[in-house]
Write a protein that holds these residues in place. Structure first.
Motif, PDB file in Angstrom:
ATOM      1  N   PHE A  68       0.494   5.385  -6.152  1.00  0.00           N
ATOM      2  CA  PHE A  68       1.667   5.786  -6.344  1.00  0.00           C
ATOM      3  C   PHE A  68       2.078   6.554  -7.654  1.00  0.00           C
ATOM      4  O   PHE A  68       2.992   7.178  -7.800  1.00  0.00           O
ATOM      5  N   LEU A  69       1.116   6.238  -8.653  1.00  0.00           N
ATOM      6  CA  LEU A  69       1.339   7.086 -10.121  1.00  0.00           C
ATOM      7  C   LEU A  69       0.464   8.116 -10.182  1.00  0.00           C
ATOM      8  O   LEU A  69       0.991   9.220 -10.511  1.00  0.00           O
ATOM      9  N   LEU A  70      -0.925   7.890  -9.630  1.00  0.00           N
ATOM     10  CA  LEU A  70      -1.613   9.243  -9.652  1.00  0.00           C
ATOM     11  C   LEU A  70      -1.866   9.872  -8.489  1.00  0.00           C
ATOM     12  O   LEU A  70      -2.551  10.942  -8.543  1.00  0.00           O
ATOM     13  N   GLY A  71      -1.381   9.672  -7.307  1.00  0.00           N
ATOM     14  CA  GLY A  71      -1.367  10.324  -6.147  1.00  0.00           C
ATOM     15  C   GLY A  71      -2.674  10.419  -5.668  1.00  0.00           C
ATOM     16  O   GLY A  71      -2.964  11.187  -4.626  1.00  0.00           O
ATOM     17  N   CYS A  72      -3.611   9.564  -5.904  1.00  0.00           N
ATOM     18  CA  CYS A  72      -4.892   9.415  -5.353  1.00  0.00           C
ATOM     19  C   CYS A  72      -5.014   8.854  -3.741  1.00  0.00           C
ATOM     20  O   CYS A  72      -4.260   8.091  -3.469  1.00  0.00           O
ATOM     21  N   ARG A  73      -5.840   9.137  -3.054  1.00  0.00           N
ATOM     22  CA  ARG A  73      -6.081   8.494  -1.763  1.00  0.00           C
ATOM     23  C   ARG A  73      -6.768   7.303  -2.040  1.00  0.00           C
ATOM     24  O   ARG A  73      -7.859   7.297  -2.783  1.00  0.00           O
ATOM     25  N   ALA A  91       4.373   0.028   4.681  1.00  0.00           N
ATOM     26  CA  ALA A  91       4.478   1.119   4.141  1.00  0.00           C
ATOM     27  C   ALA A  91       4.739   2.388   4.541  1.00  0.00           C
ATOM     28  O   ALA A  91       5.673   3.271   4.188  1.00  0.00           O
ATOM     29  N   HIS A  92       4.105   2.817   5.750  1.00  0.00           N
ATOM     30  CA  HIS A  92       4.237   4.054   6.346  1.00  0.00           C
ATOM     31  C   HIS A  92       5.632   3.831   6.882  1.00  0.00           C
ATOM     32  O   HIS A  92       6.326   4.852   6.995  1.00  0.00           O
ATOM     33  N   ALA A  93       6.067   2.790   7.463  1.00  0.00           N
ATOM     34  CA  ALA A  93       7.374   2.679   8.243  1.00  0.00           C
ATOM     35  C   ALA A  93       8.549   3.165   7.186  1.00  0.00           C
ATOM     36  O   ALA A  93       9.417   3.366   7.593  1.00  0.00           O
ATOM     37  N   LEU A  94       8.205   2.721   5.888  1.00  0.00           N
ATOM     38  CA  LEU A  94       9.295   3.075   4.905  1.00  0.00           C
ATOM     39  C   LEU A  94       9.295   4.236   4.450  1.00  0.00           C
ATOM     40  O   LEU A  94       9.955   4.585   3.566  1.00  0.00           O
ATOM     41  N   GLY A 101      -3.875   6.865   9.888  1.00  0.00           N
ATOM     42  CA  GLY A 101      -5.400   6.176  10.382  1.00  0.00           C
ATOM     43  C   GLY A 101      -5.353   4.922  10.645  1.00  0.00           C
ATOM     44  O   GLY A 101      -4.474   4.205  10.162  1.00  0.00           O
ATOM     45  N   ALA A 102      -6.235   4.341  11.526  1.00  0.00           N
ATOM     46  CA  ALA A 102      -6.079   2.951  12.072  1.00  0.00           C
ATOM     47  C   ALA A 102      -7.339   2.267  11.496  1.00  0.00           C
ATOM     48  O   ALA A 102      -7.260   0.915  11.423  1.00  0.00           O
ATOM     49  N   ALA A 103      -8.348   2.798  11.180  1.00  0.00           N
ATOM     50  CA  ALA A 103      -9.699   1.898  10.554  1.00  0.00           C
ATOM     51  C   ALA A 103      -9.398   1.691   9.208  1.00  0.00           C
ATOM     52  O   ALA A 103      -8.741   2.192   8.234  1.00  0.00           O
ATOM     53  N   PRO A 104      -9.893   0.311   8.865  1.00  0.00           N
ATOM     54  CA  PRO A 104      -9.635  -0.242   7.447  1.00  0.00           C
ATOM     55  C   PRO A 104     -10.272   0.763   6.277  1.00  0.00           C
ATOM     56  O   PRO A 104      -9.646   0.886   5.317  1.00  0.00           O
ATOM     57  N   ASP A 105     -11.188   1.554   6.745  1.00  0.00           N
ATOM     58  CA  ASP A 105     -11.885   2.192   5.524  1.00  0.00           C
ATOM     59  C   ASP A 105     -11.232   3.808   5.570  1.00  0.00           C
ATOM     60  O   ASP A 105     -11.797   4.674   4.999  1.00  0.00           O
ATOM     61  N   ASP A 106     -10.287   4.039   6.482  1.00  0.00           N
ATOM     62  CA  ASP A 106      -9.371   5.542   6.303  1.00  0.00           C
ATOM     63  C   ASP A 106      -8.949   5.309   5.159  1.00  0.00           C
ATOM     64  O   ASP A 106      -8.177   4.289   4.408  1.00  0.00           O
ATOM     65  N   ASP A 107      -8.584   6.706   4.469  1.00  0.00           N
ATOM     66  CA  ASP A 107      -7.642   6.715   3.352  1.00  0.00           C
ATOM     67  C   ASP A 107      -6.225   6.789   3.647  1.00  0.00           C
ATOM     68  O   ASP A 107      -5.801   7.259   4.476  1.00  0.00           O
ATOM     69  N   VAL A 108      -5.496   6.426   2.845  1.00  0.00           N
ATOM     70  CA  VAL A 108      -4.009   6.496   2.851  1.00  0.00           C
ATOM     71  C   VAL A 108      -3.302   7.380   1.840  1.00  0.00           C
ATOM     72  O   VAL A 108      -4.144   7.246   0.514  1.00  0.00           O
ATOM     73  N   ARG A 109      -2.334   8.014   1.749  1.00  0.00           N
ATOM     74  CA  ARG A 109      -2.072   8.947   0.717  1.00  0.00           C
ATOM     75  C   ARG A 109      -0.448   8.722   0.627  1.00  0.00           C
ATOM     76  O   ARG A 109       0.354   8.590   1.410  1.00  0.00           O
ATOM     77  N   ALA A 110      -0.032   8.392  -0.818  1.00  0.00           N
ATOM     78  CA  ALA A 110       1.129   8.027  -1.019  1.00  0.00           C
ATOM     79  C   ALA A 110       2.190   9.467  -0.693  1.00  0.00           C
ATOM     80  O   ALA A 110       1.857  10.362  -1.038  1.00  0.00           O
TER      81      ALA A 110
END
Length: 513
Positions: A68-73, A91-94, A101-110
């Motif tokens: 959330f501060l650095l914008g990293c995946r 957090a996605h819903a908010l 993505g659905a897999a645990p090792d998928d990246d998420v992005r703020a």
């Protein structure tokens, strides 16, 4: 509501709030994680030391900083561990991140900047989280023109200089992400926050709900004072879009900083018009820029505005920039740099210089404007001063005490003042400078440790007067004793010291006992 802003779902916000607390996502914890070097670099918009400091950590606070501060995946499972109740799905819903993505090792992005915010605003310490648009540091691109700015230096300054005495109704004009409205909920019965930007109001709504004060803030869309026409407030605070920007097609205008007026007109309009929504005795505090044109002193232009307002006024200029410095500051602020786009940099730089030259602008001032609608006694305060040195924040209590001291003195003639008892403020010290072997000092300085940190050079009589201000003797008794001691008479001492005594009381170096 736009889908590119956070959504304040009450149940999910409860989970988010609990998770952020559990993760110790606070200003102190983040700075402890980063260390002083990386934290200082991040404040300068340089992320490399912070990236290195968080790279090897799997602590929840490190994951939140990177996201959330650095914008990293970050990995989805790491985000789930950092926000165990809310999870990536919540957090996605908010609207805080893209976790499709659905897999645990998928990246998420703020999708937003979400960071802890702590400050002392004169009514105590605050500790919130504030969401805003991701900045250039996180996105690596120029800002969108409807960018919603987070808590920056200007908004922090305004929060710290605001007078925090209890108020019935407060207006936050140009609320942006809503931080001034959050502060106002701590000392006001009703808080109205306005902005021309729907996206800004959406972020303000989210932040108020996350802070648990969503039902205390009424949000309204509109420009300047239009949304509150015909209403009255005890306090108006505003960090308006005061940046002086060329009205040129090839210079982008950003909603959070550009008011859509030529030159410094938006600040003038606010100064001259805010009295229409102030209750008698009501205070307005704002930050602003004003142009200094050829042949004028800095205070002439804004002085004319405050005269036209009919309000009590106290203006403190904190900074003065030449046109080139000013242009560089705000072109960079929008994400254009000479190394990224030399042609755009040169074109916008030229547009700024041409714009200033068209009005003979030689400098641009920045400062704090405090206005007050006079009571039945009429206007009594007009103070325009330059204070460019370090000040001790928060200044809100200092400004409030100075207004009270001004009123106390305005109601007292010198004869009335003679019956008063004064004491030296606890933060005042005295310095004496003597040449070697001399008995009497050549220079006596009274120094204020807090607030504006004022230094007053005192003559023999004034130094003697202040030296015995312990509340035991009245002003008249001290003046009489000094007249006898100096063998000049009480009237001469009064004429010499009382104007300075009034100044010391106004500035808080002497206090009514």
């Amino acid at each position: 509501m736009s889908v590119d802003v956070p959504q304040p779902d009450p149940a999910l916000l409860d989970h988010l709030r609990d998770d952020l607390r559990r993760a110790s996502f606070t200003v102190a914890a983040v700075e402890d994680l980063l260390g002083p070097v990386a934290a200082a670099a991040l404040h300068r918009e340089e992320p490399v030391p912070a990236l290195r400091a968080t790279a090897a950590s799997d602590e929840p606070v490190a994951t939140l900083v990177r996201a959330f501060l650095l914008g990293c995946r970050v990995r989805r499972d790491a985000l789930d561990r950092a926000l165990p109740t809310l999870g990536a799905r919540g957090a996605h819903a908010l609207g805080l991140l893209d976790a499709s993505g659905a897999a645990p090792d998928d990246d998420v992005r703020a999708l937003v900047d979400l960071r802890p915010y702590a400050a002392s605003d004169g009514s105590g310490d605050v500790d919130w989280w504030v969401a805003s648009d991701l900045g250039e540091l996180a996105t690596g691109t120029a800002l969108r023109t409807d960018h919603v700015l987070g808590v920056g230096g200007a908004s922090t300054t305004l929060a710290q200089v605001t007078v925090r005495s209890p108020r019935r109704r407060v207006l936050d004009l140009g609320t942006g992400c809503g931080v001034q409205a959050l502060h106002a909920t701590r000392h006001a019965g009703v808080v109205v926050a306005t902005d021309i930007s729907r996206r800004a109001l959406a972020f303000a709504r989210f932040n108020a709900a996350l802070a648990g004060v969503g039902d205390q803030v009424e949000l309204r869309e509109g420009s300047m004072l239009e949304p509150v026409a015909g209403e009255r407030f005890d306090l108006v605070v505003s960090n308006p879009p005061f940046v002086i920007t060329p009205r040129s097609a090839d210079v982008p205008a950003y909603e959070y900083r550009d008011g859509g007026r030529a030159g410094d007109a938006i600040v003038r309009e606010l100064v001259e018009g805010v009295g229409d929504v102030l209750e008698p005795g009501g205070v307005a505090q704002l930050l602003g820029n004003w142009e200094v044109r050829r042949g004028e002193s800095w205070d002439e232009r804004i002085g004319a505005w405050v005269d036209a307002s009919g309000l009590d006024a106290w203006v403190v200029q904190r900074e003065l920039q030449d046109p080139a410095q000013y242009a560089e500051t705000w072109i960079r602020d929008g994400g254009t740099t000479p190394d990224r786009d030399r042609d755009a940099w040169a074109a916008r730089y030229g547009a700024w210089l041409d714009d200033f030259a068209s009005r003979d602008v030689e400098a641009v001032g920045f400062g704090i404007v405090t206005l007050r609608r006079p009571s039945d006694r009429g206007r009594t305060l007009r103070r325009l001063e330059e204070v460019t040195g370090t000040v001790a924040q928060p200044l809100g209590p200092v400004l409030g005490a100075a207004l009270d001291a001004h009123d106390w003195l305005s109601a007292r003639s010198d004869a009335d003042l003679a019956d008063a008892r004064l004491v030296v403020a606890p933060d005042v010290t005295e310095e004496r400078y003597l040449t070697p072997g001399a008995v009497d000092p050549q220079v006596v300085l009274l120094r204020q440790g807090g607030g504006f940190g004022r230094t007053v050079q005192a003559g023999t009589a004034l130094a003697g007067f202040v030296g015995v201000c312990d509340g035991e003797l009245t002003v008249g008794q001290i003046v009489g004793a000094l007249g006898a001691l100096l063998e000049v008479g009480a009237e001469a001492v009064a004429a010499d010291v009382l104007p300075s005594v009034r100044g010391l009381v106004t500035d808080g170096l002497l206090l009514p006992s």
